[in-house]
Design an enzyme around this catalytic site. Structure first.
Site, PDB file in Angstrom:
ATOM      1  N   LYS A  94      64.642 136.990 -61.218  1.00  0.00           N
ATOM      2  CA  LYS A  94      65.811 137.814 -61.520  1.00  0.00           C
ATOM      3  C   LYS A  94      66.378 138.452 -60.252  1.00  0.00           C
ATOM      4  O   LYS A  94      65.614 138.959 -59.429  1.00  0.00           O
ATOM      5  CB  LYS A  94      65.429 138.957 -62.478  1.00  0.00           C
ATOM      6  CG  LYS A  94      64.749 138.528 -63.757  1.00  0.00           C
ATOM      7  CD  LYS A  94      64.345 139.743 -64.597  1.00  0.00           C
ATOM      8  CE  LYS A  94      63.682 139.342 -65.898  1.00  0.00           C
ATOM      9  NZ  LYS A  94      63.332 140.532 -66.717  1.00  0.00           N
ATOM     10  N   LYS A 138      66.602 146.565 -60.912  1.00  0.00           N
ATOM     11  CA  LYS A 138      65.414 146.260 -61.711  1.00  0.00           C
ATOM     12  C   LYS A 138      64.119 146.536 -60.946  1.00  0.00           C
ATOM     13  O   LYS A 138      63.122 146.972 -61.522  1.00  0.00           O
ATOM     14  CB  LYS A 138      65.459 144.799 -62.162  1.00  0.00           C
ATOM     15  CG  LYS A 138      66.575 144.473 -63.139  1.00  0.00           C
ATOM     16  CD  LYS A 138      66.553 142.997 -63.508  1.00  0.00           C
ATOM     17  CE  LYS A 138      67.619 142.659 -64.547  1.00  0.00           C
ATOM     18  NZ  LYS A 138      68.984 142.786 -64.009  1.00  0.00           N
ATOM     19  N   ASN A 175      69.495 150.003 -69.164  1.00  0.00           N
ATOM     20  CA  ASN A 175      70.917 149.827 -68.887  1.00  0.00           C
ATOM     21  C   ASN A 175      71.628 151.164 -69.092  1.00  0.00           C
ATOM     22  O   ASN A 175      71.644 151.690 -70.208  1.00  0.00           O
ATOM     23  CB  ASN A 175      71.523 148.780 -69.823  1.00  0.00           C
ATOM     24  CG  ASN A 175      70.962 147.397 -69.573  1.00  0.00           C
ATOM     25  OD1 ASN A 175      71.488 146.629 -68.794  1.00  0.00           O
ATOM     26  ND2 ASN A 175      69.850 147.085 -70.246  1.00  0.00           N
ATOM     27  N   SER A 230      73.520 141.804 -67.808  1.00  0.00           N
ATOM     28  CA  SER A 230      73.767 140.801 -68.843  1.00  0.00           C
ATOM     29  C   SER A 230      73.052 139.485 -68.566  1.00  0.00           C
ATOM     30  O   SER A 230      73.569 138.404 -68.836  1.00  0.00           O
ATOM     31  CB  SER A 230      75.277 140.554 -69.006  1.00  0.00           C
ATOM     32  OG  SER A 230      75.877 141.621 -69.685  1.00  0.00           O
ATOM     33  N   GLU A 258      61.830 140.648 -78.600  1.00  0.00           N
ATOM     34  CA  GLU A 258      62.723 141.307 -77.641  1.00  0.00           C
ATOM     35  C   GLU A 258      63.362 142.497 -78.348  1.00  0.00           C
ATOM     36  O   GLU A 258      64.152 142.327 -79.280  1.00  0.00           O
ATOM     37  CB  GLU A 258      63.788 140.337 -77.126  1.00  0.00           C
ATOM     38  CG  GLU A 258      63.209 139.198 -76.315  1.00  0.00           C
ATOM     39  CD  GLU A 258      64.282 138.390 -75.610  1.00  0.00           C
ATOM     40  OE1 GLU A 258      65.138 138.987 -74.908  1.00  0.00           O
ATOM     41  OE2 GLU A 258      64.274 137.161 -75.748  1.00  0.00           O
ATOM     42  N   GLU A 265      58.692 137.915 -62.292  1.00  0.00           N
ATOM     43  CA  GLU A 265      57.851 138.547 -63.309  1.00  0.00           C
ATOM     44  C   GLU A 265      57.039 137.509 -64.079  1.00  0.00           C
ATOM     45  O   GLU A 265      57.508 136.376 -64.296  1.00  0.00           O
ATOM     46  CB  GLU A 265      58.712 139.288 -64.332  1.00  0.00           C
ATOM     47  CG  GLU A 265      59.405 140.523 -63.832  1.00  0.00           C
ATOM     48  CD  GLU A 265      60.243 141.157 -64.925  1.00  0.00           C
ATOM     49  OE1 GLU A 265      60.339 142.383 -64.935  1.00  0.00           O
ATOM     50  OE2 GLU A 265      60.802 140.425 -65.770  1.00  0.00           O
ATOM     51  N   GLU A 322      79.947 141.048 -64.949  1.00  0.00           N
ATOM     52  CA  GLU A 322      80.131 141.502 -66.330  1.00  0.00           C
ATOM     53  C   GLU A 322      81.547 142.018 -66.589  1.00  0.00           C
ATOM     54  O   GLU A 322      81.769 142.761 -67.545  1.00  0.00           O
ATOM     55  CB  GLU A 322      79.116 142.594 -66.647  1.00  0.00           C
ATOM     56  CG  GLU A 322      77.676 142.137 -66.566  1.00  0.00           C
ATOM     57  CD  GLU A 322      76.706 143.261 -66.830  1.00  0.00           C
ATOM     58  OE1 GLU A 322      76.468 143.557 -68.011  1.00  0.00           O
ATOM     59  OE2 GLU A 322      76.204 143.849 -65.871  1.00  0.00           O
ATOM     60  N   SER A 343      77.218 144.384 -79.666  1.00  0.00           N
ATOM     61  CA  SER A 343      76.305 145.180 -78.838  1.00  0.00           C
ATOM     62  C   SER A 343      75.363 146.021 -79.691  1.00  0.00           C
ATOM     63  O   SER A 343      75.757 146.616 -80.695  1.00  0.00           O
ATOM     64  CB  SER A 343      77.094 146.087 -77.892  1.00  0.00           C
ATOM     65  OG  SER A 343      77.793 145.326 -76.928  1.00  0.00           O
TER      66      SER A 343
END
Length: 353
Positions: free
Chosen positions: A182, A136, A315, A188, A225, A218, A16, A324
């Site tokens: 993931k 995560k 985050n 990101s 979202e 998952e 990122e 953002s």
């Protein structure tokens, strides 16, 4: 009255890096330079720390060519940056650090630990909250103790992946396709893929393993979202903003959809079933407190058509780019970017005391 000196850290070694630079430029422009003197320190993708003198150099990328090195001393008796050039070294006293470093080696507790060693106040979550929020898998394990709903998941390590047949079999025994794969430590949406069959699942593991040695799988949740911003901590109550919805231009909100697809949109205060928006806000505060959050964070959820609220991730250094959600959500509540940045600075100084 002399100005307090803030060292702003941006860039970093994570995937990122570019987003960090965009966030930093926007934040720096909101800091009151009548009150604070800024020392801008960029970290290249290779991990080289350099000093730059302008936001313009951050925006055009020329800061990476700087010949002036600048590192934060861990010595608590110095509380300074060590600036070095061909002509020698000098020390610049620092009163606070503002890390604008998304992802690994910045949002994960590493830089926060350096600031703690140096006994310097810093903006945002502490070492433990940063580490848990970044991972995560760990975050989901903490949330599982709170009574907050989340997608069913399985965790795998590098050692597990030595026997991929067993890994794939265990996933297929637990979930129906499609599933999300993931890396535990990447931001990101980097390295995240959606697998629709066994072949894609195997390829998804290869992609995620490029970013981390621990992989999260998952179940797929179909729904809106949703993101919620939180602010506060310590003596200040944790506030939750309203909610925002991501309308992704792709199958899911991956890195390209987030930053490079103009068809992706965000909507503040969308219509959601029943009292789902308020339950998102309550869950966001509960999760932030559970990881011992401080300063700010953005907490992401899914809301299904039946009103089920499902935690996705947290985050702890949310983006501050032009698109953002974090500053957008607070602006909708009457808190502009300048006020928001000042509150973050105030919180950082207050925690030190």
């Amino acid at each position: 009255m002399s100005k307090q000196i803030i060292a702003v850290l941006f860039g970093g070694q994570s995937s990122e890096h570019e987003i960090s630079c965009l966030s930093a430029a926007n934040i720096i422009e909101q800091i009151d330079t009548e009150r604070y003197e800024l020392v801008l320190v960029g970290i290249t993708k290779e991990g080289h720390w350099v000093r730059t003198d302008s936001v313009a150099s951050i925006r055009d990328g020329s800061w990476r060519e700087s010949k002036t090195g600048a590192v934060l001393s861990p010595d608590a008796t110095e509380r300074c940056l060590i600036i070095h050039e061909k002509t020698g070294y000098m020390r610049v006293a620092v009163d606070m650090v503002f890390p604008i470093l998304h992802g690994l080696y910045g949002e994960d507790g590493t830089v926060q630990g350096l600031c703690a060693l140096a006994r310097l106040p810093f903006v945002g979550c502490g070492v433990a909250a940063s580490a848990v929020g970044m991972d995560k898998g760990l975050a989901k394990q903490v949330v599982s103790t709170l009574g907050v709903d989340q997608a069913d998941f399985l965790l795998f390590t590098e050692a597990d992946m030595m026997d991929m047949v067993t890994v794939l079999d265990s996933i297929e025994a637990r979930f129906s396709y499609p599933v999300f794969v993931k890396p535990c430590n990447a931001g990101s949406s980097c390295g995240i893929t959606k697998a629709h069959d066994r072949g894609e699942l195997a390829l998804s593991f290869r992609e995620a393993a490029r970013y981390d040695r621990r992989i999260l799988v998952e179940e797929t949740i179909k729904g809106h979202e949703i993101e919620c911003a939180v602010l506060g901590g310590g003596a200040h109550p944790v506030q939750a903003s309203g909610v925002g919805e991501i309308l992704a231009a792709a199958d899911f909100y991956d890195y390209d959809a987030k930053y490079y697809n103009p068809e992706s949109r965000t909507v503040v205060d969308p219509e959601l079933p029943g009292d789902a928006a308020e339950r998102v806000r309550e869950a966001a505060v509960k999760i932030f407190r559970a990881i011992d959050g401080y300063g700010f964070a953005r907490v992401d959820f899914f809301v299904t058509e039946t009103g089920r609220v499902v935690f996705n991730e947290i985050n702890t250094i949310p983006g501050f780019t032009a698109i953002s959600m974090y500053p957008m959500l607070w602006a909708a509540r009457g808190k502009d970017k300048r006020q928001l940045v000042q509150e973050l600075i105030d919180l950082a100084f207050e925690r030190q005391h």
